[in-house]
Design a protein around this motif. Sequence first.
Motif, mmCIF file in Angstrom:
data_model
loop_
_atom_site.group_PDB
_atom_site.id
_atom_site.type_symbol
_atom_site.label_atom_id
_atom_site.label_comp_id
_atom_site.label_asym_id
_atom_site.label_seq_id
_atom_site.Cartn_x
_atom_site.Cartn_y
_atom_site.Cartn_z
ATOM 1 N N ALA A 178 -2.268 18.493 -0.774
ATOM 2 C CA ALA A 178 -1.655 19.505 -1.636
ATOM 3 C C ALA A 178 -2.591 19.882 -2.790
ATOM 4 C CB ALA A 178 -0.331 18.990 -2.183
ATOM 5 N N LEU A 179 -3.407 18.938 -3.233
ATOM 6 C CA LEU A 179 -4.337 19.195 -4.337
ATOM 7 C C LEU A 179 -5.729 19.580 -3.834
ATOM 8 C CD1 LEU A 179 -3.421 16.197 -6.716
ATOM 9 C CD2 LEU A 179 -2.617 18.557 -6.840
ATOM 10 N N GLY A 180 -5.920 19.552 -2.511
ATOM 11 C CA GLY A 180 -7.228 19.895 -1.948
ATOM 12 C C GLY A 180 -8.259 18.797 -2.142
ATOM 13 N N ASP A 181 -7.828 17.538 -2.105
ATOM 14 C CA ASP A 181 -8.743 16.381 -2.218
ATOM 15 C C ASP A 181 -9.735 16.524 -3.390
ATOM 16 O OD1 ASP A 181 -7.479 15.507 0.088
ATOM 17 O OD2 ASP A 181 -9.165 15.975 1.413
ATOM 18 N N PRO A 182 -9.249 16.527 -4.634
ATOM 19 C CA PRO A 182 -10.177 16.747 -5.762
ATOM 20 C C PRO A 182 -11.105 15.561 -6.043
ATOM 21 C CG PRO A 182 -7.979 16.223 -6.567
ATOM 22 C CD PRO A 182 -7.858 16.342 -5.075
ATOM 23 N N LEU A 183 -12.278 15.888 -6.576
ATOM 24 C CA LEU A 183 -13.222 14.858 -7.049
ATOM 25 C C LEU A 183 -12.601 14.150 -8.253
ATOM 26 C CD1 LEU A 183 -16.294 13.844 -6.896
ATOM 27 C CD2 LEU A 183 -16.717 15.515 -8.705
ATOM 28 N N ILE A 184 -12.640 12.820 -8.251
ATOM 29 C CA ILE A 184 -12.086 12.071 -9.378
ATOM 30 C C ILE A 184 -13.067 10.989 -9.816
ATOM 31 C CG2 ILE A 184 -9.661 12.508 -8.807
ATOM 32 C CD1 ILE A 184 -9.535 9.726 -7.545
ATOM 33 N N ASN A 185 -12.835 10.416 -10.989
ATOM 34 C CA ASN A 185 -13.710 9.347 -11.464
ATOM 35 C C ASN A 185 -12.974 8.003 -11.484
ATOM 36 O OD1 ASN A 185 -12.234 9.126 -13.851
ATOM 37 N ND2 ASN A 185 -13.638 10.441 -15.010
ATOM 38 N N ASP A 186 -13.685 6.961 -11.934
ATOM 39 C CA ASP A 186 -13.119 5.604 -11.887
ATOM 40 C C ASP A 186 -11.840 5.500 -12.723
ATOM 41 O OD1 ASP A 186 -15.692 5.393 -10.806
ATOM 42 O OD2 ASP A 186 -15.820 3.281 -11.368
ATOM 43 N N ASP A 187 -11.817 6.187 -13.859
ATOM 44 C CA ASP A 187 -10.623 6.131 -14.711
ATOM 45 C C ASP A 187 -9.419 6.761 -14.014
ATOM 46 O OD1 ASP A 187 -12.099 4.855 -16.590
ATOM 47 O OD2 ASP A 187 -12.083 6.460 -18.077
ATOM 48 N N HIS A 188 -9.675 7.838 -13.274
ATOM 49 C CA HIS A 188 -8.579 8.466 -12.517
ATOM 50 C C HIS A 188 -8.063 7.519 -11.433
ATOM 51 C CE1 HIS A 188 -10.734 12.440 -13.631
ATOM 52 N NE2 HIS A 188 -9.784 12.209 -14.498
ATOM 53 N N LEU A 230 -4.855 3.666 -7.562
ATOM 54 C CA LEU A 230 -5.386 3.695 -6.193
ATOM 55 C C LEU A 230 -6.113 2.393 -5.874
ATOM 56 C CD1 LEU A 230 -6.711 7.370 -6.183
ATOM 57 C CD2 LEU A 230 -4.634 6.513 -5.094
ATOM 58 N N ALA A 231 -6.762 1.830 -6.894
ATOM 59 C CA ALA A 231 -7.465 0.549 -6.740
ATOM 60 C C ALA A 231 -7.731 -0.001 -8.138
ATOM 61 C CB ALA A 231 -8.783 0.743 -5.996
ATOM 62 N N SER A 232 -7.774 -1.328 -8.241
ATOM 63 C CA SER A 232 -8.132 -1.941 -9.521
ATOM 64 C C SER A 232 -9.641 -1.789 -9.722
ATOM 65 C CB SER A 232 -7.760 -3.423 -9.511
ATOM 66 O OG SER A 232 -8.633 -4.117 -8.639
ATOM 67 N N PRO A 233 -10.138 -1.976 -10.965
ATOM 68 C CA PRO A 233 -11.587 -1.891 -11.172
ATOM 69 C C PRO A 233 -12.360 -2.852 -10.263
ATOM 70 C CG PRO A 233 -10.453 -1.842 -13.271
ATOM 71 C CD PRO A 233 -9.403 -2.108 -12.244
ATOM 72 N N GLN A 234 -11.823 -4.050 -10.047
ATOM 73 C CA GLN A 234 -12.496 -5.020 -9.170
ATOM 74 C C GLN A 234 -12.494 -4.522 -7.718
ATOM 75 O OE1 GLN A 234 -10.017 -5.834 -11.350
ATOM 76 N NE2 GLN A 234 -11.358 -6.758 -12.902
ATOM 77 N N GLU A 235 -11.364 -3.987 -7.307
ATOM 78 C CA GLU A 235 -11.282 -3.460 -5.932
ATOM 79 C C GLU A 235 -12.228 -2.271 -5.758
ATOM 80 O OE1 GLU A 235 -6.611 -4.673 -5.033
ATOM 81 O OE2 GLU A 235 -7.096 -2.641 -5.698
ATOM 82 N N LEU A 236 -12.275 -1.405 -6.766
ATOM 83 C CA LEU A 236 -13.154 -0.240 -6.679
ATOM 84 C C LEU A 236 -14.619 -0.669 -6.610
ATOM 85 C CD1 LEU A 236 -13.451 2.783 -6.533
ATOM 86 C CD2 LEU A 236 -13.339 2.885 -9.032
ATOM 87 N N ALA A 237 -14.962 -1.707 -7.361
ATOM 88 C CA ALA A 237 -16.334 -2.227 -7.306
ATOM 89 C C ALA A 237 -16.651 -2.704 -5.890
ATOM 90 C CB ALA A 237 -16.508 -3.364 -8.318
ATOM 91 N N ALA A 238 -15.684 -3.351 -5.249
ATOM 92 C CA ALA A 238 -15.896 -3.831 -3.874
ATOM 93 C C ALA A 238 -16.035 -2.656 -2.907
ATOM 94 C CB ALA A 238 -14.732 -4.728 -3.452
ATOM 95 N N ILE A 239 -15.239 -1.604 -3.136
ATOM 96 C CA ILE A 239 -15.316 -0.401 -2.288
ATOM 97 C C ILE A 239 -16.699 0.248 -2.422
ATOM 98 C CG2 ILE A 239 -14.398 1.948 -2.012
ATOM 99 C CD1 ILE A 239 -11.631 0.717 -2.943
ATOM 100 N N ARG A 240 -17.156 0.366 -3.657
ATOM 101 C CA ARG A 240 -18.488 0.956 -3.898
ATOM 102 C C ARG A 240 -19.590 0.149 -3.210
ATOM 103 N NH1 ARG A 240 -19.504 4.611 -7.822
ATOM 104 N NH2 ARG A 240 -17.782 5.268 -9.146
ATOM 105 N N ARG A 241 -19.528 -1.178 -3.400
ATOM 106 C CA ARG A 241 -20.533 -2.064 -2.786
ATOM 107 C C ARG A 241 -20.538 -1.902 -1.276
ATOM 108 N NH1 ARG A 241 -18.956 -6.126 -6.177
ATOM 109 N NH2 ARG A 241 -17.556 -6.973 -4.582
ATOM 110 N N GLN A 242 -19.339 -1.909 -0.695
ATOM 111 C CA GLN A 242 -19.222 -1.809 0.762
ATOM 112 C C GLN A 242 -19.758 -0.469 1.267
ATOM 113 O OE1 GLN A 242 -18.996 -3.986 3.136
ATOM 114 N NE2 GLN A 242 -16.830 -4.490 3.100
ATOM 115 N N ALA A 243 -19.429 0.624 0.559
ATOM 116 C CA ALA A 243 -19.886 1.962 0.977
ATOM 117 C C ALA A 243 -21.414 2.047 0.901
ATOM 118 C CB ALA A 243 -19.242 3.034 0.103
ATOM 119 N N MET A 244 -21.994 1.510 -0.167
ATOM 120 C CA MET A 244 -23.459 1.536 -0.314
ATOM 121 C C MET A 244 -24.122 0.687 0.770
ATOM 122 S SD MET A 244 -24.353 3.640 -2.467
ATOM 123 C CE MET A 244 -24.566 4.218 -4.119
#
Length: 231
Positions: free
Chosen positions: A123-133, A139-153
């Motif tokens: 509905a929002l057209g998949d907008p670009l968001i940042n870590d604070d969003h 959507l994920a805790s800061p620790q979880e997001l760090a793990a997501i970033r590491r895994q993607a890289m």
Amino acid sequence: MELLYEGKAKKVYRSEVPGQLIMEFKDDATAFNGQKRGQIADKGSVNAQMTARIFQWLMEKDIPTHLIRRLDDRHLLVRQLTMIGLEVVVRNGVAGSLSQRTGLPEGTAIDQPVLELYYKNDALGDPLINDDHVRLLHLASPQELAAIRRQAMQINEWLRPFFQERGILLVDFKLEFGWFEGQLMLGDEISPDTCRLWDSQTRERLDKDRFRRDLGGVEEAYQEILKRVMT
Ligand code: 5GP
């Protein structure tokens, strides 16, 4: 089989085993948040086979994925993840929305990969968001997001040479992750629908941009990628 969900490119069915799902890859193609619609002959088969091949290969490198096994040309048996509402895009070169956002020409090389987060919301057209969003939206805790970033890289570090050896430049790609029994796992698919794949020599586009931009030779490009990936 009980249909659980139908998306733009896939259907998901419940399997006989709890916690396991069957993903069916369709030939339907959409672009620009569903505004452009069409069909790409045998796309479902290409994407299912390519996803199975790449996820299997990543699992051999200790990257957890939802794949259990490929059932046939169009169907994969996968673990049922609790999906994270993010699209994680990794970029090794400038193309698409990064070119539009920054004014850098498509094809510009990038020294260090760029990782972007998009809020998965049609509905929002998949907008670009940042870590604070990501935190704001739970959507994920800061620790979880760090793990997501590491895994993607890490996935990018494995996939770049995989494609390079096959004469393909991995310009960018989109990943989706989820949780299974407390473990972060790669879900969804990796295919010409979700990656920008350019021939290393000619820079010819061998991905969904051929459909998005009416470049012709769409089916041929998907078959060419499948041929190279399956070797
Ligand atoms: P861009 O942001 O430049 O449009 O896309 C970056 C990369 O992510 C491209 O490889 C594109 O295929 C992939 N991507 C981004 N969003 C989506 C999406 O909603 N669906 C699909 N299939 N791919 C996406």
